[in-house]
Motif scaffolding. Sequence first.
Motif, PDB file in Angstrom:
ATOM      1  N   GLU A  36      45.572  43.124  41.402  1.00 47.27           N
ATOM      2  CA  GLU A  36      44.793  42.576  40.300  1.00 47.27           C
ATOM      3  C   GLU A  36      44.540  41.082  40.409  1.00 47.27           C
ATOM      4  O   GLU A  36      43.787  40.526  39.611  1.00 47.27           O
ATOM      5  N   ARG A  86      42.517  47.736  38.877  1.00 43.35           N
ATOM      6  CA  ARG A  86      43.612  47.749  37.906  1.00 43.35           C
ATOM      7  C   ARG A  86      44.690  48.734  38.355  1.00 43.35           C
ATOM      8  O   ARG A  86      44.387  49.773  38.932  1.00 43.35           O
ATOM      9  N   THR A 143      51.196  43.449  41.469  1.00 45.21           N
ATOM     10  CA  THR A 143      50.103  43.001  40.602  1.00 45.21           C
ATOM     11  C   THR A 143      49.252  41.940  41.290  1.00 45.21           C
ATOM     12  O   THR A 143      48.020  41.937  41.168  1.00 45.21           O
ATOM     13  N   GLN A 193      46.555  37.815  36.776  1.00 42.11           N
ATOM     14  CA  GLN A 193      47.251  38.944  36.160  1.00 42.11           C
ATOM     15  C   GLN A 193      48.701  39.023  36.624  1.00 42.11           C
ATOM     16  O   GLN A 193      49.570  39.469  35.877  1.00 42.11           O
TER      17      GLN A 193
END
Length: 353
Positions: free
Chosen positions: A71, A19, A67, A75
Amino acid sequence: MSDTTIDTTTRASTLQQARLPRWAPLGLAAASIAAGVGIGTAAGMGNPFQMGLIAALLFVILSYGVTAAVEGGRQAKNQLATSLVWLCFLIAVVPLLSLIWETINRGKTVLDGYFLSHSMDGVQTILPGGGAYHAILGTLEQVGIATLIAAPIGLLTAIYLVEYGRGRLAKAVTFFVDVMTGIPSIVAGLFILSFWIIILGFGYSGFAGAMALAILMMPIVVRSTEEMLKLVPDELREASLALGVPKWRTILKVVLPTSIGGITTGVMLAVARIAGESAPIVLLVFGSQAINGNPFEGAQSSLPYYIYEQWQLGNEASFDRAWAAALALIAFVMILNLVARGIARWKAPKTGR
């Protein structure tokens, strides 16, 4: 190690995913702004809005790419949608903030106690001085009369549509309310001009302007009140009727008190809507440089007409007065909206634990 333990460990490892830190969006936004300013400066762009668009585009691309790398694609798509929503929000807010800033910056130069307490009677328009007291007084009287006309009619119409309206008449009323919601303000002014002044022979006055404003205000009051009445639970009506209370008394004692907060908010927002109308005022009020406290006789001014009038004069002193009057009008509308929100919160149904 048993098969069950291995399966559990594998499942837990697949649920764990990298994350980005919580500060990542702020960091990407700062990097995008710096890059946008750098690109805009290198390209010779002196407009901050252009640099802001470049920075926003870079932020969308960077946030999606980072991202996706950390992730995953799912996401990243979510982050892309979130970034686009924020971008559209900022694009919508920037012109509004720019308008407010420009009005405050230009209007504060002459907006003071003297401006709010004096009229333009006997003042040379090319020279500084004078005020908008006569326009403020006219706006308060015209909007007040329009509210006294439109609010009861709109409230009773909404009660009829929600509580009694069935059949063709209710459908016709709903149709005409929808039509009146989108009617141009100049059409309402022309209607009152032809009916009140040309046919009946009355003169220009604040009351004529108030009637045109009432026409514009009524459909807003009807729609907002109708929606608030529909939110009242039917169980409250049925409980009152089961006790033998007449329907009119149920509406008066149960339905209206339950929805009074939303109804008041709708009326206040409708007042704020008509406070800045200028087209019917230009046609019907006719304008005046002096203070006229009688809205039923003689020409009268208002803040929208005053702004239009001063801007038409075309000199620096009149421009300053126009900006100051615009700032006063924005403050008036803002106060009405704050009052509406306060009433809505005060009258909101109390919830238990």
